[in-house]
Design a protein around this motif. Sequence first.
Motif, PDB file in Angstrom:
ATOM      1  N   ILE A  64      -7.707 -43.465  -1.438  1.00  0.00           N
ATOM      2  CA  ILE A  64      -7.334 -43.672  -2.842  1.00  0.00           C
ATOM      3  C   ILE A  64      -6.439 -42.572  -3.398  1.00  0.00           C
ATOM      4  O   ILE A  64      -5.908 -42.716  -4.504  1.00  0.00           O
ATOM      5  N   THR A  65      -6.242 -41.486  -2.642  1.00  0.00           N
ATOM      6  CA  THR A  65      -5.316 -40.456  -3.119  1.00  0.00           C
ATOM      7  C   THR A  65      -3.861 -40.859  -2.909  1.00  0.00           C
ATOM      8  O   THR A  65      -2.953 -40.179  -3.378  1.00  0.00           O
ATOM      9  N   ASP A  66      -3.637 -41.964  -2.219  1.00  0.00           N
ATOM     10  CA  ASP A  66      -2.287 -42.506  -2.000  1.00  0.00           C
ATOM     11  C   ASP A  66      -2.099 -43.660  -2.983  1.00  0.00           C
ATOM     12  O   ASP A  66      -2.535 -44.788  -2.739  1.00  0.00           O
ATOM     13  N   LEU A  89     -15.387 -48.382  -9.343  1.00  0.00           N
ATOM     14  CA  LEU A  89     -14.606 -47.255  -8.829  1.00  0.00           C
ATOM     15  C   LEU A  89     -15.564 -46.106  -8.565  1.00  0.00           C
ATOM     16  O   LEU A  89     -15.829 -45.270  -9.422  1.00  0.00           O
ATOM     17  N   ASN A  90     -16.060 -46.086  -7.350  1.00  0.00           N
ATOM     18  CA  ASN A  90     -17.169 -45.227  -6.957  1.00  0.00           C
ATOM     19  C   ASN A  90     -16.745 -44.058  -6.066  1.00  0.00           C
ATOM     20  O   ASN A  90     -17.504 -43.107  -5.903  1.00  0.00           O
ATOM     21  N   ALA A  91     -15.549 -44.119  -5.500  1.00  0.00           N
ATOM     22  CA  ALA A  91     -15.140 -43.090  -4.543  1.00  0.00           C
ATOM     23  C   ALA A  91     -15.119 -41.717  -5.193  1.00  0.00           C
ATOM     24  O   ALA A  91     -14.619 -41.546  -6.304  1.00  0.00           O
ATOM     25  N   ALA A 112      -7.975 -34.425  -6.713  1.00  0.00           N
ATOM     26  CA  ALA A 112      -7.167 -35.469  -6.081  1.00  0.00           C
ATOM     27  C   ALA A 112      -7.977 -36.732  -5.825  1.00  0.00           C
ATOM     28  O   ALA A 112      -7.504 -37.849  -6.072  1.00  0.00           O
ATOM     29  N   VAL A 113      -9.203 -36.564  -5.343  1.00  0.00           N
ATOM     30  CA  VAL A 113     -10.028 -37.730  -5.017  1.00  0.00           C
ATOM     31  C   VAL A 113     -10.693 -38.297  -6.269  1.00  0.00           C
ATOM     32  O   VAL A 113     -10.537 -39.481  -6.604  1.00  0.00           O
ATOM     33  N   GLY A 117      -7.469 -40.166  -7.791  1.00  0.00           N
ATOM     34  CA  GLY A 117      -7.736 -41.388  -7.043  1.00  0.00           C
ATOM     35  C   GLY A 117      -8.240 -42.501  -7.939  1.00  0.00           C
ATOM     36  O   GLY A 117      -7.835 -43.654  -7.806  1.00  0.00           O
ATOM     37  N   THR A 118      -9.134 -42.157  -8.859  1.00  0.00           N
ATOM     38  CA  THR A 118      -9.619 -43.161  -9.807  1.00  0.00           C
ATOM     39  C   THR A 118      -8.480 -43.643 -10.701  1.00  0.00           C
ATOM     40  O   THR A 118      -8.369 -44.842 -10.995  1.00  0.00           O
ATOM     41  N   ALA A 119      -7.623 -42.717 -11.122  1.00  0.00           N
ATOM     42  CA  ALA A 119      -6.477 -43.108 -11.950  1.00  0.00           C
ATOM     43  C   ALA A 119      -5.553 -44.064 -11.201  1.00  0.00           C
ATOM     44  O   ALA A 119      -5.002 -45.000 -11.792  1.00  0.00           O
ATOM     45  N   ALA A 120      -5.388 -43.855  -9.899  1.00  0.00           N
ATOM     46  CA  ALA A 120      -4.560 -44.760  -9.099  1.00  0.00           C
ATOM     47  C   ALA A 120      -5.148 -46.168  -9.090  1.00  0.00           C
ATOM     48  O   ALA A 120      -4.427 -47.164  -9.207  1.00  0.00           O
ATOM     49  N   CYS A 121      -6.476 -46.243  -8.968  1.00  0.00           N
ATOM     50  CA  CYS A 121      -7.147 -47.550  -8.969  1.00  0.00           C
ATOM     51  C   CYS A 121      -7.027 -48.230 -10.333  1.00  0.00           C
ATOM     52  O   CYS A 121      -6.725 -49.425 -10.424  1.00  0.00           O
TER      53      CYS A 121
END
Length: 261
Positions: A64-66, A89-91, A112-113, A117-121
């Motif tokens: 999810i960091t990508d 969004l649990n990661a 980052a994670v 990562g949550t923002a990316a999702c």
Amino acid sequence: MTRPVKPADGIVWITGASSGIGAALARRLARKGWTVAVSARGAGALEDLAKEHPGKIIPAPLDITDASAVAACVERLEAEHGPIACAVLNAGIYIPVKAEAPSYEDYARTFAVNLNGTAACVSALTGRMAERRKGQIAIVSSATGFGGMPTASAYGATKAALINMAECLAIELHRYGVHIQVVTPGFVETPAQDDNEFPKPFMVSAQTAARRIASGLKSRRFEITFPRRFTLVLKAIYALPRSWHIALVRRQTGWNKPPED
């Protein structure tokens, strides 16, 4: 008015689903009739999880960091399996940071994670849901986001930010019929807790956490918090003046004692 979604509305997407809360929740929702897409970096663990519920759990390996990969994953899932009606969004990761010997890399990796990562999702989902005037997103934060805890200056900062993010989204997306929730569990029995050096009262299993989250997803309430006998007391502590609650947390966690040589 927003409402919880149902299996007829589409699929569920769970990130951080290779183990712990995410895997337990995927199993539970699959048993309840949902088609569940599961993401994490570990493809093997996701494949094993899918074998437990053939046709009901769909492995979708992802870092999810990508952000580009996240967007492509959402596009592919919806093209192949229908709309993502609900996303959990649990990661996330927990890296303890000791203030007397900090590591910038630990801060950066945690941010980052857990946050980026949550923002990316979120970025890949909310436009689609707003256009459909339907959807549900549950962002998994933590009771650590209520206020300061020792060794959590990286983790706690991200979890506090996720609570704020969820509140902002709930304000903005209500008029589009998108139901936003935040999950604020206390201590859950996962490998990450092995690194916590302070007492962990009222710890629950990943299966109990999954049951509480699954129940909360069916409600209209904004916050899913558990175990309430812990999280409500913690909220009361953090409602005290800051100098008071900092001193109280310091004492309760044992950080009021001189360091050992």
